[in-house]
Design an enzyme around this catalytic site. Sequence first.
Site, PDB file in Angstrom:
ATOM      1  N   ASN A  35      40.857  46.488  31.144  1.00  0.00           N
ATOM      2  CA  ASN A  35      40.273  45.224  30.662  1.00  0.00           C
ATOM      3  C   ASN A  35      38.747  45.286  30.652  1.00  0.00           C
ATOM      4  N   SER A 124      41.585  34.863  45.561  1.00  0.00           N
ATOM      5  CA  SER A 124      41.369  33.763  44.619  1.00  0.00           C
ATOM      6  C   SER A 124      41.742  32.442  45.271  1.00  0.00           C
ATOM      7  N   TYR A 148      50.839  36.184  39.177  1.00  0.00           N
ATOM      8  CA  TYR A 148      49.456  36.587  39.481  1.00  0.00           C
ATOM      9  C   TYR A 148      49.051  36.077  40.878  1.00  0.00           C
ATOM     10  N   LYS A 152      48.056  38.022  44.682  1.00  0.00           N
ATOM     11  CA  LYS A 152      46.883  37.807  45.546  1.00  0.00           C
ATOM     12  C   LYS A 152      47.336  37.468  46.963  1.00  0.00           C
ATOM     13  N   TYR A 176      37.703  33.488  45.552  1.00  0.00           N
ATOM     14  CA  TYR A 176      36.767  32.967  44.561  1.00  0.00           C
ATOM     15  C   TYR A 176      37.292  31.670  43.994  1.00  0.00           C
ATOM     16  N   ASN A 178      35.818  29.210  40.645  1.00  0.00           N
ATOM     17  CA  ASN A 178      35.835  29.553  39.204  1.00  0.00           C
ATOM     18  C   ASN A 178      34.541  30.232  38.776  1.00  0.00           C
ATOM     19  N   ASN A 197      41.701  32.521  28.114  1.00  0.00           N
ATOM     20  CA  ASN A 197      42.548  31.569  28.833  1.00  0.00           C
ATOM     21  C   ASN A 197      41.704  30.569  29.605  1.00  0.00           C
ATOM     22  N   ASN A 198      40.539  31.008  30.028  1.00  0.00           N
ATOM     23  CA  ASN A 198      39.721  30.175  30.917  1.00  0.00           C
ATOM     24  C   ASN A 198      38.747  29.314  30.113  1.00  0.00           C
ATOM     25  N   ARG A 230      36.938  21.355  38.635  1.00  0.00           N
ATOM     26  CA  ARG A 230      36.932  22.672  39.277  1.00  0.00           C
ATOM     27  C   ARG A 230      35.569  22.957  39.899  1.00  0.00           C
ATOM     28  N   GLY A 293      51.220  24.013  35.607  1.00  0.00           N
ATOM     29  CA  GLY A 293      50.646  24.691  36.768  1.00  0.00           C
ATOM     30  C   GLY A 293      49.248  24.201  37.133  1.00  0.00           C
TER      31      GLY A 293
HETATM   32  P1  NAD Z   1      38.147  41.914  34.950  1.00  0.00           P
HETATM   33  O1  NAD Z   1      39.440  42.074  34.247  1.00  0.00           O
HETATM   34  O2  NAD Z   1      36.916  41.717  34.125  1.00  0.00           O
HETATM   35  O3  NAD Z   1      37.902  43.134  35.945  1.00  0.00           O
HETATM   36  C1  NAD Z   1      38.953  43.827  36.577  1.00  0.00           C
HETATM   37  C2  NAD Z   1      38.749  45.311  36.316  1.00  0.00           C
HETATM   38  O4  NAD Z   1      39.793  46.041  36.954  1.00  0.00           O
HETATM   39  C3  NAD Z   1      38.793  45.662  34.818  1.00  0.00           C
HETATM   40  O5  NAD Z   1      37.637  46.406  34.492  1.00  0.00           O
HETATM   41  C4  NAD Z   1      40.060  46.487  34.676  1.00  0.00           C
HETATM   42  O6  NAD Z   1      39.942  47.487  33.671  1.00  0.00           O
HETATM   43  C5  NAD Z   1      40.208  47.079  36.073  1.00  0.00           C
HETATM   44  N1  NAD Z   1      41.566  47.449  36.456  1.00  0.00           N
HETATM   45  C6  NAD Z   1      42.705  46.716  36.351  1.00  0.00           C
HETATM   46  N2  NAD Z   1      43.748  47.398  36.829  1.00  0.00           N
HETATM   47  C7  NAD Z   1      43.274  48.596  37.264  1.00  0.00           C
HETATM   48  C8  NAD Z   1      43.869  49.734  37.867  1.00  0.00           C
HETATM   49  N3  NAD Z   1      45.171  49.794  38.103  1.00  0.00           N
HETATM   50  N4  NAD Z   1      43.080  50.788  38.185  1.00  0.00           N
HETATM   51  C9  NAD Z   1      41.753  50.758  37.935  1.00  0.00           C
HETATM   52  N5  NAD Z   1      41.136  49.705  37.361  1.00  0.00           N
HETATM   53  C10 NAD Z   1      41.896  48.639  37.041  1.00  0.00           C
HETATM   54  O7  NAD Z   1      38.315  40.693  35.974  1.00  0.00           O
HETATM   55  P2  NAD Z   1      37.232  39.949  36.863  1.00  0.00           P
HETATM   56  O8  NAD Z   1      37.126  38.559  36.362  1.00  0.00           O
HETATM   57  O9  NAD Z   1      36.022  40.759  37.014  1.00  0.00           O
HETATM   58  O10 NAD Z   1      38.033  39.883  38.235  1.00  0.00           O
HETATM   59  C11 NAD Z   1      37.870  40.851  39.254  1.00  0.00           C
HETATM   60  C12 NAD Z   1      38.843  40.530  40.368  1.00  0.00           C
HETATM   61  O11 NAD Z   1      38.619  39.208  40.843  1.00  0.00           O
HETATM   62  C13 NAD Z   1      40.309  40.587  39.951  1.00  0.00           C
HETATM   63  O12 NAD Z   1      41.051  41.154  41.007  1.00  0.00           O
HETATM   64  C14 NAD Z   1      40.681  39.128  39.769  1.00  0.00           C
HETATM   65  O13 NAD Z   1      42.043  38.903  39.998  1.00  0.00           O
HETATM   66  C15 NAD Z   1      39.834  38.479  40.836  1.00  0.00           C
HETATM   67  N6  NAD Z   1      39.537  37.071  40.533  1.00  0.00           N
HETATM   68  C16 NAD Z   1      38.955  36.733  39.341  1.00  0.00           C
HETATM   69  C17 NAD Z   1      38.704  35.405  39.034  1.00  0.00           C
HETATM   70  C18 NAD Z   1      38.095  35.015  37.709  1.00  0.00           C
HETATM   71  O14 NAD Z   1      38.164  33.842  37.348  1.00  0.00           O
HETATM   72  N7  NAD Z   1      37.457  35.899  36.956  1.00  0.00           N
HETATM   73  C19 NAD Z   1      39.017  34.407  39.971  1.00  0.00           C
HETATM   74  C20 NAD Z   1      39.598  34.790  41.188  1.00  0.00           C
HETATM   75  C21 NAD Z   1      39.843  36.121  41.459  1.00  0.00           C
HETATM   76  C1  UD1 Z   2      42.902  29.485  36.187  1.00  0.00           C
HETATM   77  C2  UD1 Z   2      44.216  29.972  36.773  1.00  0.00           C
HETATM   78  C3  UD1 Z   2      43.953  30.451  38.203  1.00  0.00           C
HETATM   79  C4  UD1 Z   2      42.893  31.533  38.209  1.00  0.00           C
HETATM   80  C5  UD1 Z   2      41.618  30.961  37.563  1.00  0.00           C
HETATM   81  C6  UD1 Z   2      40.500  31.961  37.472  1.00  0.00           C
HETATM   82  C7  UD1 Z   2      45.992  28.702  35.669  1.00  0.00           C
HETATM   83  C8  UD1 Z   2      47.041  27.656  35.842  1.00  0.00           C
HETATM   84  N1  UD1 Z   2      45.186  28.883  36.741  1.00  0.00           N
HETATM   85  O1  UD1 Z   2      42.427  28.452  36.989  1.00  0.00           O
HETATM   86  O2  UD1 Z   2      45.140  30.969  38.758  1.00  0.00           O
HETATM   87  O3  UD1 Z   2      42.608  31.936  39.534  1.00  0.00           O
HETATM   88  O4  UD1 Z   2      41.945  30.515  36.224  1.00  0.00           O
HETATM   89  O5  UD1 Z   2      40.842  33.012  36.602  1.00  0.00           O
HETATM   90  O6  UD1 Z   2      45.893  29.357  34.635  1.00  0.00           O
HETATM   91  N2  UD1 Z   2      40.976  23.952  30.397  1.00  0.00           N
HETATM   92  C9  UD1 Z   2      41.054  23.262  29.197  1.00  0.00           C
HETATM   93  N3  UD1 Z   2      41.146  23.969  28.035  1.00  0.00           N
HETATM   94  C10 UD1 Z   2      41.147  25.340  28.009  1.00  0.00           C
HETATM   95  C11 UD1 Z   2      41.061  26.042  29.235  1.00  0.00           C
HETATM   96  C12 UD1 Z   2      40.997  25.313  30.406  1.00  0.00           C
HETATM   97  O7  UD1 Z   2      41.045  22.029  29.188  1.00  0.00           O
HETATM   98  O8  UD1 Z   2      41.233  25.937  26.914  1.00  0.00           O
HETATM   99  C13 UD1 Z   2      40.850  23.195  31.666  1.00  0.00           C
HETATM  100  C14 UD1 Z   2      41.977  23.431  32.645  1.00  0.00           C
HETATM  101  O9  UD1 Z   2      43.025  22.549  32.434  1.00  0.00           O
HETATM  102  C15 UD1 Z   2      41.249  23.218  33.988  1.00  0.00           C
HETATM  103  C16 UD1 Z   2      39.799  23.689  33.701  1.00  0.00           C
HETATM  104  O10 UD1 Z   2      39.661  23.634  32.289  1.00  0.00           O
HETATM  105  O11 UD1 Z   2      41.198  21.860  34.302  1.00  0.00           O
HETATM  106  C17 UD1 Z   2      39.518  25.101  34.177  1.00  0.00           C
HETATM  107  O12 UD1 Z   2      40.517  25.972  33.654  1.00  0.00           O
HETATM  108  P1  UD1 Z   2      40.452  27.562  33.865  1.00  0.00           P
HETATM  109  O13 UD1 Z   2      39.123  28.059  33.464  1.00  0.00           O
HETATM  110  O14 UD1 Z   2      41.632  28.138  33.174  1.00  0.00           O
HETATM  111  O15 UD1 Z   2      40.554  27.755  35.433  1.00  0.00           O
HETATM  112  P2  UD1 Z   2      41.657  27.208  36.484  1.00  0.00           P
HETATM  113  O16 UD1 Z   2      42.624  26.302  35.831  1.00  0.00           O
HETATM  114  O17 UD1 Z   2      40.927  26.667  37.637  1.00  0.00           O
END
Ligand code: NAD
Ligand code: UD1
Length: 336
Positions: A35, A124, A148, A152, A176, A178, A197-198, A230, A293
């Site tokens: 990714n 997370s 997912y 964690k 973490y 958001n 998605n976010n 959030r 969810g």
């Molecule tokens: P990201 O996808 O940008 O980074 C994850 C990296 O891990 C990617 O570069 C991917 O290529 C690499 N990767 C995945 N599987 C692998 C494997 N088997 N071997 C080697 N590399 C692998 O995601 P991010 O947003 O930087 O998130 C980093 C971490 O933080 C993740 O574990 C994620 O679950 C956690 N996290 C992220 C968020 C968020 O909102 N971004 C929130 C809470 C926790």
């Molecule tokens: C989501 C994940 C959570 C993950 C986190 C960070 C779900 C149910 N939860 O959380 O497990 O740890 O991302 O990666 O997917 N929203 C909209 N329209 C959109 C996108 C989001 O209205 O197109 C709203 C959501 O309903 C929420 C807020 O924006 O109220 C934030 O959403 P998002 O960025 O997806 O984060 P989380 O829901 O907190």
Amino acid sequence: MNLLITGGTGYIGSHTVVELLKLGHDVAIVDNLANSSTQVLPRIEQITGLSPRFIEADICDRAAMDKVFSENAIDAVIHFAGLKAVGESNDIPLSYYHNNVSGTVTLLEVMAEHKVKNIVFSSSATVYGENNQSPLVETMPTSATNPYGQTKLMIEHILFDLAKSDPEWSIACLRYFNPIGAHESGLIGENPNGIPNNLLPYVAQVAVGRLAQLQIFGDDYDTIDGTGVRDYIHVVDLALGHVKALESLDKIDGCQAINLGTGNGTSVLQIVEQFKQTAERDIPYQIAPRRAGDIATVFANAELANNLLGWQAERGLVEMITDTWRWQSQNPNGFE
Ligand code: NAD
Ligand code: UD1
């Protein structure tokens, strides 16, 4: 310190690598590019004047990981590598359990063999599940509502059990909230595959004209304006939280879960309004049904990070959105 950063070419990893290089740490990245792309590496060099070592490998590949630990002096690991899309995890749960859980077990086994027992893990706020009231405190019961989140939670349990079994381990599970924003240079930022998605990457792509309109998932929650609330945290603050966690590992007894959030909640409509002002672009939106969810309000109690790590988030919402917009507008197609 000599550091191994798994997932270091990803969104949070790359920002953390920048902060670690700036502080003079020796950094090796392991990433399988599932990714992310190596195009982030010259950007890291442009920001810091330094280049991390990059090893393309999968954490599930024991022989490759063994080679990494044999060929590099490593004092500690920051473990970001993992798959993170909640929706996708419902469709392909085995891939998530294999990659995240089995991959982490393989990494930990190889670390133990090489006597590297310091690790900071990307957990997370999702582990707080649906039944706790914000502000969320580390001592609250944990649960998960999707594969997912389960990965964690399982990894946290594995890390707690490991630390209990062997006092030489020092482990920080950083929960973490958001993460949003980007490096102030506009050179690195979040680069999701396909439709985001976010919320923030979605809004940013609407602002830049890649997507037509935002769907707001529900406006009938019990919140300030009916939309979900959030705890958004600037990715550079999050990166600095990892630096502090590393520096504090010797103070951590066994395994410790620590929230990384700001302690403040912001609604979807407040995000949209701020983005409009910063980007000076319209953000068309439509109210859609609630997303399965989702819960109304999620924000951290951030006291433990302050007390234990001496860390707190410094960057406010305007800076988070300004930096998101700089990254998105200067790189409308991400790293391509
Ligand atoms: P990201 O996808 O940008 O980074 C994850 C990296 O891990 C990617 O570069 C991917 O290529 C690499 N990767 C995945 N599987 C692998 C494997 N088997 N071997 C080697 N590399 C692998 O995601 P991010 O947003 O930087 O998130 C980093 C971490 O933080 C993740 O574990 C994620 O679950 C956690 N996290 C992220 C968020 C968020 O909102 N971004 C929130 C809470 C926790
Ligand atoms: C989501 C994940 C959570 C993950 C986190 C960070 C779900 C149910 N939860 O959380 O497990 O740890 O991302 O990666 O997917 N929203 C909209 N329209 C959109 C996108 C989001 O209205 O197109 C709203 C959501 O309903 C929420 C807020 O924006 O109220 C934030 O959403 P998002 O960025 O997806 O984060 P989380 O829901 O907190």
